[in-house]
Design a protein around this motif. Structure first.
Motif, mmCIF file in Angstrom:
data_model
loop_
_atom_site.group_PDB
_atom_site.id
_atom_site.type_symbol
_atom_site.label_atom_id
_atom_site.label_comp_id
_atom_site.label_asym_id
_atom_site.label_seq_id
_atom_site.Cartn_x
_atom_site.Cartn_y
_atom_site.Cartn_z
ATOM 1 N N LEU A 197 -53.925 9.164 79.805
ATOM 2 C CA LEU A 197 -54.347 8.680 79.893
ATOM 3 C C LEU A 197 -55.525 8.286 77.540
ATOM 4 N N SER A 198 -55.965 10.007 77.297
ATOM 5 C CA SER A 198 -55.392 10.170 75.995
ATOM 6 C C SER A 198 -55.324 8.662 75.254
ATOM 7 N N GLU A 199 -53.723 9.532 75.698
ATOM 8 C CA GLU A 199 -52.089 8.585 74.931
ATOM 9 C C GLU A 199 -52.137 7.002 74.877
ATOM 10 N N SER A 200 -52.685 6.389 75.790
ATOM 11 C CA SER A 200 -52.734 5.104 75.926
ATOM 12 C C SER A 200 -54.227 4.899 74.971
ATOM 13 N N VAL A 201 -55.087 5.673 75.661
ATOM 14 C CA VAL A 201 -56.826 4.993 74.802
ATOM 15 C C VAL A 201 -56.146 4.869 72.976
ATOM 16 N N THR A 202 -55.405 6.423 72.412
ATOM 17 C CA THR A 202 -55.344 6.011 71.134
ATOM 18 C C THR A 202 -54.200 4.791 70.569
ATOM 19 N N ALA A 203 -52.974 4.366 71.851
ATOM 20 C CA ALA A 203 -52.241 3.138 71.664
ATOM 21 C C ALA A 203 -53.291 1.940 71.102
ATOM 22 N N LEU A 204 -54.081 1.712 72.646
ATOM 23 C CA LEU A 204 -54.575 0.481 72.696
ATOM 24 C C LEU A 204 -55.569 0.517 71.178
ATOM 25 N N ALA A 205 -56.371 2.072 70.364
ATOM 26 C CA ALA A 205 -57.160 1.676 70.023
ATOM 27 C C ALA A 205 -56.314 1.412 68.477
ATOM 28 N N GLN A 206 -54.873 1.880 68.138
ATOM 29 C CA GLN A 206 -53.924 1.565 66.990
ATOM 30 C C GLN A 206 -53.860 0.133 66.985
ATOM 31 N N GLN A 207 -53.298 -0.681 68.060
ATOM 32 C CA GLN A 207 -53.186 -1.993 67.984
ATOM 33 C C GLN A 207 -54.917 -2.915 67.806
ATOM 34 N N ASN A 208 -55.885 -2.543 68.545
ATOM 35 C CA ASN A 208 -56.625 -3.399 68.745
ATOM 36 C C ASN A 208 -57.955 -2.565 68.135
ATOM 37 N N PRO A 209 -58.557 -2.046 66.248
ATOM 38 C CA PRO A 209 -59.338 -0.934 66.564
ATOM 39 C C PRO A 209 -60.319 -1.445 67.234
ATOM 40 N N THR A 210 -60.632 -2.711 67.532
ATOM 41 C CA THR A 210 -62.157 -3.047 68.116
ATOM 42 C C THR A 210 -62.178 -3.038 69.890
ATOM 43 N N ALA A 211 -61.218 -2.921 69.993
ATOM 44 C CA ALA A 211 -60.994 -2.726 70.998
ATOM 45 C C ALA A 211 -61.162 -1.650 71.839
ATOM 46 N N GLY A 212 -60.282 -0.635 71.073
ATOM 47 C CA GLY A 212 -59.885 1.168 71.453
ATOM 48 C C GLY A 212 -61.433 1.081 71.012
ATOM 49 N N ALA A 213 -62.683 0.763 70.339
ATOM 50 C CA ALA A 213 -63.955 1.785 69.977
ATOM 51 C C ALA A 213 -64.465 1.140 70.975
ATOM 52 N N ARG A 214 -64.917 0.578 72.225
ATOM 53 C CA ARG A 214 -65.456 0.174 72.858
ATOM 54 C C ARG A 214 -64.763 1.320 74.409
ATOM 55 N N VAL A 215 -63.728 1.845 73.964
ATOM 56 C CA VAL A 215 -63.054 2.378 75.540
ATOM 57 C C VAL A 215 -64.113 4.202 75.333
ATOM 58 N N VAL A 216 -64.468 4.534 76.460
ATOM 59 C CA VAL A 216 -64.469 5.228 77.107
ATOM 60 C C VAL A 216 -63.983 6.213 78.143
ATOM 61 N N LEU A 217 -63.453 7.279 77.906
ATOM 62 C CA LEU A 217 -63.315 7.856 78.788
ATOM 63 C C LEU A 217 -63.537 9.082 79.227
ATOM 64 N N ALA A 218 -63.943 9.240 80.488
ATOM 65 C CA ALA A 218 -64.805 10.028 81.804
ATOM 66 C C ALA A 218 -63.865 10.709 82.930
ATOM 67 N N VAL A 219 -63.800 11.732 82.903
ATOM 68 C CA VAL A 219 -62.531 12.425 82.958
ATOM 69 C C VAL A 219 -63.794 13.433 84.733
ATOM 70 N N THR A 220 -63.268 13.146 85.593
ATOM 71 C CA THR A 220 -64.330 14.367 86.737
ATOM 72 C C THR A 220 -63.797 15.575 86.712
ATOM 73 N N ARG A 221 -63.943 16.798 86.516
ATOM 74 C CA ARG A 221 -63.441 18.108 87.204
ATOM 75 C C ARG A 221 -63.926 19.303 87.703
ATOM 76 N N VAL A 222 -64.371 18.741 88.293
ATOM 77 C CA VAL A 222 -65.977 19.751 88.967
ATOM 78 C C VAL A 222 -66.156 18.469 90.116
ATOM 79 N N PRO A 223 -66.043 19.066 92.004
ATOM 80 C CA PRO A 223 -65.551 20.466 92.065
ATOM 81 C C PRO A 223 -64.104 21.193 91.450
ATOM 82 N N TRP A 224 -63.493 20.286 91.215
ATOM 83 C CA TRP A 224 -61.845 20.556 91.182
ATOM 84 C C TRP A 224 -60.952 19.121 90.404
ATOM 85 N N ALA A 225 -60.575 19.444 89.727
ATOM 86 C CA ALA A 225 -59.524 18.266 88.800
ATOM 87 C C ALA A 225 -58.442 17.609 89.469
ATOM 88 N N VAL A 226 -57.767 17.057 88.602
ATOM 89 C CA VAL A 226 -56.254 15.968 88.546
ATOM 90 C C VAL A 226 -56.259 17.495 88.508
#
Length: 309
Positions: free
Chosen positions: A166-195
């Motif tokens: 997911l991080s790589e996909s977000v980075t790729a979007l930011a490279q293609q569209n810096p304005t949209a990439g700046a609006r992306v927020v990645l949230a990962v739930t790790r507690v009580p267990w991670a994926v």
């Protein structure tokens, strides 16, 4: 069993009763009043024996008839389900053909009209228009070919960390569209267990994620784009949410069809293949995709992948 077996079982059921009834009647007419040691009249005992002998095959016959009726009902339900699925598939295919006709007809009409105008020199930008429409056709054909390949190509699986992907996909979007990439927020739930790492085809899953993020960027001009990853009931769940234009409720049921495009998205370039491609990738991984959307408010696209335990 066959009809002949049913007849034979029916005869076996009736014969003991008939024979014992005749025997008991003959005894009565002959004045035979001999008694069994249990002090039961012999004619009555003989008749009862016939009933007992008939009860066994009769019970089997009744049980078989019930089972046959149950099988008939199950077969009817299965046929109804198959017919409903066939009707749905046919309707989906007809919608696809109608959309394909529309998508191909417009560029071809524009190309022909522009070509005619270009011949008399009245339009200096005629060939530029032809090139743009030809490019649109080329893109549509390329996307259709890509979709066909996704349906059949074998999966090249490997263990993948979804958070990293997911991080790589977000980075790729930011490279293609810096304005949209700046609006992306990645949230990962790790507690009580991670994926945990999943066995997936990285290339195919990356294509699906890129399409989902690209759609969120295209159809939301402002506001955050939230990408969320969590584990839920044995599934890896990815949500991509935006505060964009949303999808009209009447069109949500067909949003994953080939070439489907909402009426309020006609001004944005695209072939209408993206979400179909995403659904195909998820299905081939044993997962699924769903969408919640409200026109003028935004959309949430949910991807689910099974976690092997």
């Amino acid at each position: 069993m066959s009809r002949r077996a049913d007849v034979a079982l029916g005869i076996l059921t009736a014969v003991p009763v008939a024979l014992c009834t005749l025997t008991a009647g003959g005894m009565l007419l002959a004045g035979d009043e001999r008694l069994l040691t249990m002090s039961t009249p012999l004619p009555a005992a003989t008749f009862a024996a016939g009933l007992v002998l008939s009860a066994v095959p009769l019970t089997v016959l009744v049980a078989r008839n019930r089972a046959r009726r149950r099988d008939v009902r199950n077969d009817a339900r299965a046929r109804d389900a198959a017919d409903a699925a066939a009707l749905h598939e046919r309707a989906t295919h007809q919608r696809f053909l109608a959309r394909l006709d529309h998508e191909l007809k417009n560029p071809i009409t524009a190309i022909r009209a522009t070509a005619v105008a270009a011949q008399d020199g009245s339009q200096t930008d005629a060939w530029r228009t032809i090139d743009a429409q030809a490019a649109k056709l080329s893109t549509l054909i390329r996307d259709l070919r890509k979709l066909a390949e996704l349906e059949t190509r074998p999966l090249d699986r490997e263990q993948v960390d979804l958070e990293q992907l997911l991080s790589e996909s977000v980075t790729a979007l930011a490279q293609q569209n810096p304005t949209a990439g700046a609006r992306v927020v990645l949230a990962v739930t790790r507690v009580p267990w991670a994926v945990p790492p999943l066995s997936v085809d990285v290339d195919l899953l990356s294509v699906a994620l890129d399409n989902v993020l690209g759609n969120a960027a295209k159809y939301s001009e402002s506001g955050p784009i939230e990408v969320r990853l969590r584990e839920q009931d044995g599934w890896a769940v990815i949500e991509v949410a935006d505060a964009g234009r949303g999808i009209p409720s009447a069109e949500l049921s067909t949003v994953f069809d080939e070439l489907a495009r909402a009426q309020n998205a006609r001004d944005v370039s695209g072939s209408g293949i993206g979400l179909t491609l995403v659904a195909t990738v998820m299905r081939r991984h044993g997962g699924d995709v769903s969408i919640r959307s409200a026109e003028g408010a935004g959309s949430v696209l949910t991807l689910r992948l099974p976690i092997a335990r």
